[in-house]
Design a protein around this motif. Structure first.
Motif, short mmCIF file in Angstrom:
data_model
loop_
_atom_site.label_atom_id
_atom_site.label_comp_id
_atom_site.label_asym_id
_atom_site.label_seq_id
_atom_site.Cartn_x
_atom_site.Cartn_y
_atom_site.Cartn_z
N TRP A 1 -0.69 -12.39 -0.04
CA TRP A 1 0.77 -12.31 -0.14
C TRP A 1 1.19 -11.38 -1.27
CZ3 TRP A 1 4.51 -14.21 3.02
CH2 TRP A 1 5.83 -14.17 2.55
N ARG A 2 0.49 -11.47 -2.40
CA ARG A 2 0.77 -10.58 -3.54
C ARG A 2 0.52 -9.12 -3.15
NH1 ARG A 2 0.42 -12.49 -8.82
NH2 ARG A 2 0.73 -10.28 -9.34
N LYS A 3 -0.55 -8.90 -2.42
CA LYS A 3 -0.86 -7.54 -1.97
C LYS A 3 0.24 -7.01 -1.06
CE LYS A 3 -4.31 -5.54 -2.34
NZ LYS A 3 -4.74 -4.50 -3.29
N LEU A 4 0.71 -7.84 -0.14
CA LEU A 4 1.81 -7.43 0.75
C LEU A 4 3.07 -7.09 -0.03
CD1 LEU A 4 1.75 -9.72 3.92
CD2 LEU A 4 1.64 -7.23 3.84
N THR A 5 3.39 -7.93 -1.01
CA THR A 5 4.58 -7.70 -1.83
C THR A 5 4.49 -6.36 -2.54
OG1 THR A 5 4.83 -10.09 -2.18
CG2 THR A 5 6.00 -8.62 -3.69
N ASN A 6 3.32 -6.03 -3.07
CA ASN A 6 3.13 -4.74 -3.75
C ASN A 6 3.25 -3.57 -2.79
OD1 ASN A 6 2.71 -5.96 -6.25
ND2 ASN A 6 0.50 -6.15 -5.94
N ILE A 7 2.70 -3.73 -1.58
CA ILE A 7 2.79 -2.66 -0.58
C ILE A 7 4.25 -2.41 -0.20
CG2 ILE A 7 2.25 -2.04 1.81
CD1 ILE A 7 -0.40 -3.54 1.48
N ILE A 8 5.00 -3.48 -0.02
CA ILE A 8 6.42 -3.35 0.35
C ILE A 8 7.20 -2.63 -0.75
CG2 ILE A 8 8.55 -4.65 0.77
CD1 ILE A 8 6.79 -6.76 2.17
N LYS A 9 6.93 -2.97 -1.99
CA LYS A 9 7.62 -2.32 -3.11
C LYS A 9 7.27 -0.84 -3.21
CE LYS A 9 8.15 -6.41 -6.08
NZ LYS A 9 7.75 -7.05 -7.37
N LYS A 10 5.99 -0.52 -3.04
CA LYS A 10 5.53 0.86 -3.19
C LYS A 10 6.02 1.76 -2.06
CE LYS A 10 1.31 -0.26 -5.76
NZ LYS A 10 -0.18 -0.27 -5.73
N GLU B 1 8.16 8.59 4.73
CA GLU B 1 6.92 8.84 5.46
C GLU B 1 6.02 7.60 5.49
OE1 GLU B 1 4.81 12.41 4.99
OE2 GLU B 1 6.53 13.56 4.31
N LEU B 2 6.34 6.63 4.67
CA LEU B 2 5.59 5.38 4.66
C LEU B 2 6.36 4.25 5.33
CD1 LEU B 2 4.16 5.45 1.02
CD2 LEU B 2 3.04 6.16 3.12
N LYS B 3 7.40 4.61 6.07
CA LYS B 3 8.27 3.61 6.67
C LYS B 3 7.51 2.71 7.64
CE LYS B 3 12.72 3.04 8.99
NZ LYS B 3 13.91 3.72 9.57
N GLN B 4 6.57 3.29 8.40
CA GLN B 4 5.82 2.52 9.38
C GLN B 4 5.00 1.42 8.70
OE1 GLN B 4 2.43 3.35 12.82
NE2 GLN B 4 3.84 4.97 12.25
N ILE B 5 4.33 1.79 7.62
CA ILE B 5 3.54 0.81 6.87
C ILE B 5 4.45 -0.20 6.20
CG2 ILE B 5 1.97 0.53 4.90
CD1 ILE B 5 0.71 3.18 5.66
N HIS B 6 5.60 0.26 5.72
CA HIS B 6 6.58 -0.63 5.09
C HIS B 6 7.05 -1.69 6.08
CE1 HIS B 6 9.81 -1.84 2.38
NE2 HIS B 6 10.64 -1.74 3.40
N ASN B 7 7.40 -1.26 7.29
CA ASN B 7 7.87 -2.20 8.31
C ASN B 7 6.78 -3.18 8.71
OD1 ASN B 7 10.38 -0.99 8.36
ND2 ASN B 7 9.91 0.34 10.09
N ASN C 1 -1.40 7.92 2.09
CA ASN C 1 -0.20 8.60 2.59
C ASN C 1 0.74 8.99 1.47
OD1 ASN C 1 -1.00 8.48 5.21
ND2 ASN C 1 0.12 6.61 5.71
N ARG C 2 0.78 8.15 0.43
CA ARG C 2 1.64 8.46 -0.71
C ARG C 2 1.13 9.71 -1.40
NH1 ARG C 2 2.15 4.11 -5.41
NH2 ARG C 2 -0.04 4.70 -5.58
N SER C 3 -0.19 9.85 -1.54
CA SER C 3 -0.77 11.03 -2.16
C SER C 3 -0.51 12.27 -1.31
CB SER C 3 -2.29 10.84 -2.33
OG SER C 3 -2.55 9.72 -3.13
N LEU C 4 -0.64 12.10 0.02
CA LEU C 4 -0.40 13.20 0.93
C LEU C 4 1.04 13.66 0.84
CD1 LEU C 4 -1.50 15.00 3.17
CD2 LEU C 4 -0.86 13.24 4.82
N THR C 5 1.95 12.70 0.71
CA THR C 5 3.36 13.04 0.58
C THR C 5 3.60 13.85 -0.68
OG1 THR C 5 3.94 11.01 1.72
CG2 THR C 5 5.68 12.08 0.49
N THR C 6 2.95 13.46 -1.76
CA THR C 6 3.10 14.19 -3.02
C THR C 6 2.62 15.62 -2.86
OG1 THR C 6 2.71 12.14 -4.23
CG2 THR C 6 2.47 14.18 -5.46
N GLU C 7 1.49 15.83 -2.16
CA GLU C 7 0.97 17.17 -1.94
C GLU C 7 1.96 18.01 -1.14
OE1 GLU C 7 -2.77 16.77 -0.09
OE2 GLU C 7 -3.74 15.79 -1.80
#
Length: 429
Positions: free
Chosen positions: A344-353, A359-365, A409-415
């Motif tokens: 649950w903690r891991k999910l909460t962190n993923i949602i926040k990040k 570009e991370l909307k799919q993973i966020h949803n 994906n976050r790193s790829l977005t930064t690139e």
């Protein structure tokens, strides 16, 4: 005809598994969740298709040159410890021979889920796995929803024979766990016919949950609805839609359904509820007296005579928490809860990040829908024994899978941002 069709599908799936091992995960998941062989009437009914698939999958992994890496992290560390600890409690179980048979079934499930962590390593493969889960359990949820509509909700809905979700209560909670995955697939698909099909499946699935006449599922669906509304971005619109849907569903159900749900307020007069409480007290007393619990399949006249207030009222745990407590003691329950807490903690962190990255909307949803699915499991699981069911463990594996994908994906977005900035610099006169 059905026997031949299912056998051919398994055969073709095993052939493809030899080329692409992750296909074996999809095939095994279909066999495990849908139990298609239980829909047959001949030789396929008792055929060991899941075992054959698992053997082919393991062989394919040994021969395949694809990169395979087990994600070792705090969640998987305690997860492995829990699986090994269940083996210890099985060795010291009150009925060791019977417990060993149950542990063998649990080990097979855990093995394939661990292989899932190694083979499902991108979002495309992950979405295919989610589709398999949704279609497999969705078959029974849509079928049960139609049955509820046609019968006026007068009869209970049951799951596939010989499975973890055969009982009406278990099927209802499993369906509630799958509905958020249906919503996720609805969000990521652009084709209208797919979206309409998923929307219809969601509505039929809700009728299925009520048609199960499960009191635990009613509590779970209220908890899921409340959590979904709290997490929704447009609370006004979602609140109105949920209210209309709830009134439509409740208005359809017959008086017999309301009479059964009303027993929640008078549980002292309900033999089933009192049997559960008797079993919970048994688990508590057994865990206090046995460091390793009683082991699998200990819920019997002999053990209830030792620890239950009413030794004649032998009852299954009907609770994911008390089931683990009775089977594996306080240590086992601690490990079990710790795994879900960290997930649950891991999910909460993923949602926040991922909340502010388009570009991370799919993973966020997906992460948000996984939380909704876990709420269904945590609340509905209070009243039924699904501690070792495949689905919640598969959901944990999905959380672990999307965690590095979000970072990648976050790193790829930064690139990409850097590239765009550099391009603008070169284009500037």
């Amino acid at each position: 005809m059905r026997d031949i069709l299912v056998t051919l599908i398994v055969l073709v799936g095993c052939i493809y598994t030899l080329k692409r091992p992750y296909i074996g995960i999809l095939l095994w998941s279909w066999l495990s969740y849908m139990n298609p062989h239980r829909l047959c009437f001949g030789f396929a009914y008792n055929a060991p298709f899941a075992q054959i698939t698992a053997i082919v999958l393991l062989g394919s992994m040994l021969l395949s040159g694809e990169p395979k890496k087990f994600p070792f992290n705090p969640i998987t560390f305690f997860w492995i410890i829990f699986v090994l600890f269940m083996g210890i409690t099985t060795f010291f179980a009150y009925f060791p021979d019977i417990a060993a048979l149950h542990y063998n079934r649990v080990i097979k499930i855990q093995l394939v889920v661990f292989l899932t962590l190694m083979l499902i390593n991108d979002i495309d493969k992950l979405n295919k796995l989610i589709w398999i889960i949704v279609l497999s359990i969705g078959y029974y949820s849509v079928k049960g929803g139609l049955f509820t509509l046609l019968s006026g909700g007068a009869f209970r809905v049951w799951g596939p024979a010989g499975s973890y979700i055969e009982e009406n209560n278990s099927l209802a909670v499993a369906v509630l766990m799958v509905i958020p995955l249906m919503i996720y697939l609805y969000q990521i698909n652009d084709k209208k016919w797919i979206k309409r099909g998923l929307l219809a499946a969601i509505i039929f699935s809700l009728f299925n949950v009520l048609g199960s006449q499960s009191r635990g599922a009613l509590i779970a669906i209220i908890a899921v609805g409340a959590f979904y509304w709290i997490k929704s971005q447009s609370k006004m619109v979602s609140g109105i839609v949920m209210a209309i849907l709830a009134m439509s569903l409740l208005a359809f159900m017959p008086d017999s359904w309301y009479q059964r749900m009303d027993t929640i307020n008078n549980y002292e007069q309900d033999s089933s509820a009192m049997g559960r409480i008797n079993a919970w007290i048994y688990a508590y007393n057994a865990a206090n007296d046995n460091l390793l619990g009683m082991g699998f399949e200990s819920w019997s006249k002999e053990t209830f005579a030792l620890y239950a207030p009413n030794p004649k009222n032998v009852h299954a745990a009907h609770s994911i928490y008390f089931s683990v407590l009775g089977d594996h003691g306080w240590i086992g329950l601690f490990l079990y809860l710790l795994i879900y807490f960290m997930t649950w903690r891991k999910l909460t962190n993923i949602i926040k990040k991922t909340s502010k990255n388009e570009e991370l909307k799919q993973i966020h949803n997906l992460a948000k829908m996984l939380q909704v699915a876990f709420i269904a499991y945590f609340t509905g699981g209070i009243f039924l024994s699904l501690s070792y069911f495949d689905l919640p463990w598969h959901l944990i594996s999905i959380v672990i899978i999307i965690s590095p994908l979000a970072v990648a994906n976050r790193s790829l977005t930064t690139e990409r941002i850097v590239e765009r900035v550099n391009l603008k610099r070169w284009d500037t006169p």
